[in-house]
Design a protein around this motif. Structure first.
Motif, PDB file in Angstrom:
ATOM      1  N   ALA A 144       0.909  -1.239  -0.113  1.00  0.00           N
ATOM      2  CA  ALA A 144       0.061   0.105   0.121  1.00  0.00           C
ATOM      3  C   ALA A 144       0.915   1.273   0.048  1.00  0.00           C
ATOM      4  O   ALA A 144       0.216   2.052  -0.751  1.00  0.00           O
ATOM      5  CB  ALA A 144      -1.107   0.092   1.175  1.00  0.00           C
ATOM      6  N   THR A 145       1.780   1.316   0.831  1.00  0.00           N
ATOM      7  CA  THR A 145       3.058   2.259   0.946  1.00  0.00           C
ATOM      8  C   THR A 145       3.415   2.761  -0.473  1.00  0.00           C
ATOM      9  O   THR A 145       3.570   3.670  -1.012  1.00  0.00           O
ATOM     10  CB  THR A 145       4.024   2.157   1.953  1.00  0.00           C
ATOM     11  N   PHE A 146       3.863   1.494  -1.179  1.00  0.00           N
ATOM     12  CA  PHE A 146       4.391   1.711  -2.525  1.00  0.00           C
ATOM     13  C   PHE A 146       3.406   2.385  -3.614  1.00  0.00           C
ATOM     14  O   PHE A 146       3.707   2.890  -4.503  1.00  0.00           O
ATOM     15  CB  PHE A 146       5.065   0.263  -3.070  1.00  0.00           C
ATOM     16  N   PHE A 147       2.227   1.662  -3.468  1.00  0.00           N
ATOM     17  CA  PHE A 147       1.056   1.962  -4.406  1.00  0.00           C
ATOM     18  C   PHE A 147       0.595   3.036  -4.340  1.00  0.00           C
ATOM     19  O   PHE A 147      -0.003   3.834  -5.289  1.00  0.00           O
ATOM     20  CB  PHE A 147       0.007   1.043  -4.275  1.00  0.00           C
ATOM     21  N   PHE A 148       0.516   3.920  -3.159  1.00  0.00           N
ATOM     22  CA  PHE A 148       0.110   5.016  -2.967  1.00  0.00           C
ATOM     23  C   PHE A 148       0.277   6.351  -3.972  1.00  0.00           C
ATOM     24  O   PHE A 148      -0.439   6.939  -4.387  1.00  0.00           O
ATOM     25  CB  PHE A 148       0.207   5.645  -1.427  1.00  0.00           C
ATOM     26  N   PRO A 149       1.747   6.536  -4.186  1.00  0.00           N
ATOM     27  CA  PRO A 149       1.927   7.512  -5.323  1.00  0.00           C
ATOM     28  C   PRO A 149       1.648   7.562  -6.585  1.00  0.00           C
ATOM     29  O   PRO A 149       1.117   7.932  -7.466  1.00  0.00           O
ATOM     30  CB  PRO A 149       3.652   7.438  -5.383  1.00  0.00           C
ATOM     31  N   LEU A 150       1.335   5.834  -6.987  1.00  0.00           N
ATOM     32  CA  LEU A 150       0.617   5.492  -8.332  1.00  0.00           C
ATOM     33  C   LEU A 150      -0.928   5.708  -8.414  1.00  0.00           C
ATOM     34  O   LEU A 150      -1.258   6.219  -9.326  1.00  0.00           O
ATOM     35  CB  LEU A 150       0.950   4.072  -8.615  1.00  0.00           C
ATOM     36  N   LEU A 151      -1.418   5.707  -7.133  1.00  0.00           N
ATOM     37  CA  LEU A 151      -2.942   6.036  -7.265  1.00  0.00           C
ATOM     38  C   LEU A 151      -3.087   7.407  -7.652  1.00  0.00           C
ATOM     39  O   LEU A 151      -3.888   7.875  -8.155  1.00  0.00           O
ATOM     40  CB  LEU A 151      -3.493   5.426  -5.849  1.00  0.00           C
ATOM     41  N   PHE A 152      -2.170   8.401  -6.629  1.00  0.00           N
ATOM     42  CA  PHE A 152      -2.200   9.854  -6.851  1.00  0.00           C
ATOM     43  C   PHE A 152      -1.875  10.031  -8.266  1.00  0.00           C
ATOM     44  O   PHE A 152      -2.693  11.015  -8.980  1.00  0.00           O
ATOM     45  CB  PHE A 152      -1.112  10.409  -5.909  1.00  0.00           C
ATOM     46  N   PHE A 153      -1.138   9.356  -8.997  1.00  0.00           N
ATOM     47  CA  PHE A 153      -0.708   9.772 -10.252  1.00  0.00           C
ATOM     48  C   PHE A 153      -1.824   9.483 -11.151  1.00  0.00           C
ATOM     49  O   PHE A 153      -2.303  10.158 -12.160  1.00  0.00           O
ATOM     50  CB  PHE A 153       0.591   8.835 -10.603  1.00  0.00           C
ATOM     51  N   SER A 154      -2.408   8.185 -10.750  1.00  0.00           N
ATOM     52  CA  SER A 154      -3.706   7.861 -11.781  1.00  0.00           C
ATOM     53  C   SER A 154      -4.998   9.014 -11.813  1.00  0.00           C
ATOM     54  O   SER A 154      -5.541   8.925 -12.703  1.00  0.00           O
ATOM     55  CB  SER A 154      -4.053   6.577 -11.223  1.00  0.00           C
ATOM     56  N   VAL A 155      -5.243   9.432 -10.394  1.00  0.00           N
ATOM     57  CA  VAL A 155      -6.293  10.308 -10.380  1.00  0.00           C
ATOM     58  C   VAL A 155      -5.932  11.489 -11.072  1.00  0.00           C
ATOM     59  O   VAL A 155      -6.826  12.206 -11.588  1.00  0.00           O
ATOM     60  CB  VAL A 155      -6.482  10.542  -8.771  1.00  0.00           C
TER      61      VAL A 155
END
Length: 362
Positions: A144-155
């Motif tokens: 989840a920690t690694f994925f959070f920036p990717l989610l922010f980028f996706s949004v």
């Protein structure tokens, strides 16, 4: 053995944030818009109040029974009734876990893999999530920690390029039929945002439990704002045709175009959001296994991962086989169970213990 595992309150907050945003951003707007129309932002604000209430409730539980989950508290304080309610809580977790698998499958089948058998899509996710659960809660939190920036980028990638095509005036008139439609819409959303009550399942593993109120409130606030942001961006693009699609977020991403060379980004968005859904499935599977372990009194939850994965797999294939049935019947049933399981259930336990202590004092 699992008691030696430590995660931070920040990691706990990230998992809860991703759990709600990934599926909530995809699923909630359609149902809330059906009732609230252009006042759907108001529905999310009202429903978040129940989320804050449930975070506060868990903090009270933690101060009274440090590091204990619902199952441990009920078995200790409520006798036979506690065991009966614990069994109901387990069945609730089984249904919710299977429902999340069905959410993931419907999302993929509707927009991307229409001819792929559903049991293949769900089976792959079952295997991957089971491996993550057996690896431990620390692995899920690090993912989840690694994925959070990717989610922010996706949004950001799926909303900011659409700003020239957005029509803010779609929000007008505000409250044309009063507050009632917005309040009705909040009933749909409150079950999702009240899932922050599940932070109680992470308490035995959190290293600094004194920070859970702070972490829970920050995570819930960011979750609410993110869902409102995603929903309004989609609504500003799609307008009153918003409810023609079960997943309006995916439809709006198809309008994204940067020049003539960067289009059709929905595949990128899908890949990122599937990772987020994986984190939610893995965390709920972990919570289900851990709660079942506490109910049965076994030494370690990892031995239960395989049987609960099989149960979730077969139940997810059986419930709500069609997409229309999933949204019409499955949505109302799940919202009802969510409201009972995440709001009424914890408040009943808290009230029971409070009354019991008052009787003892008197």
């Amino acid at each position: 053995m699992t008691k030696t595992v430590n995660i931070t309150s920040f990691q706990m907050g990230l998992v809860l944030y991703i759990n709600t945003v990934t599926t909530g951003g995809l699923m909630l707007p359609y149902g809330v818009f059906e009732l609230a129309k252009q006042d759907l932002w108001f529905s999310f604000l009202i429903s978040s109040l129940f989320g804050y209430l449930m975070v506060l409730t868990i903090v009270i539980f933690n101060n009274t029974f440090p590091g204990k989950t619902f199952i441990e508290i009920m078995k200790k304080e409520m006798g036979i009734l506690g065991y009966v309610l614990s069994l109901c809580f387990l069945l609730f977790f089984l249904y919710i876990t299977a429902y999340i698998f069905r959410e993931y499958c419907n999302f993929i089948v509707t927009h991307f893999y229409r001819f792929t058998p559903q049991f293949v899509l769900i089976g792959i996710m079952v295997i991957v999530s089971a491996y993550a659960v057996k690896s431990g809660i620390e692995v899920i939190c690090r993912t989840a920690t690694f994925f959070f920036p990717l989610l922010f980028f996706s949004v950001s990638l799926s909303t900011l390029p659409l700003i020239p095509d957005m029509h803010v005036d779609f929000l007008l008139p505000m409250f044309p039929n009063g507050l009632i439609p917005g309040l009705k819409g909040s009933v749909i959303a409150m079950g999702w945002l009240s899932e922050f009550v599940f932070l109680s399942m992470f308490l035995p593993f959190v290293s600094a439990r004194k920070k859970i109120l702070h972490a829970g409130y920050i995570s819930l606030t960011l979750t609410t704002l993110t869902i409102i942001f995603i929903t309004l961006c989609d609504f500003f693009v799609l307008g009153q045709s918003f409810n023609k699609w079960f997943f309006p977020y995916v439809v709006s991403t198809r309008y994204v175009s940067l020049g003539r060379y960067f289009e059709h980004i929905e595949a990128i968005v899908m890949a990122i959001w599937i990772v987020g859904i994986f984190i939610k499935i893995a965390s709920f599977s972990f919570m289900f296994a851990y709660v079942l372990k506490q109910f049965l009194g076994g030494p370690d939850y990892r031995s239960l991962v395989l049987p609960i994965s099989f149960m979730s797999f077969f139940l997810s294939l059986w419930i709500f086989p069609s997409l229309t049935d999933f949204f019409q019947n499955g949505g109302s049933l799940t919202n009802t169970l969510d409201t009972v399981g995440t709001i009424l259930f914890p408040l009943f336990i808290l009230s029971f213990i409070f009354i019991k202590k008052l009787i003892k004092k008197s």
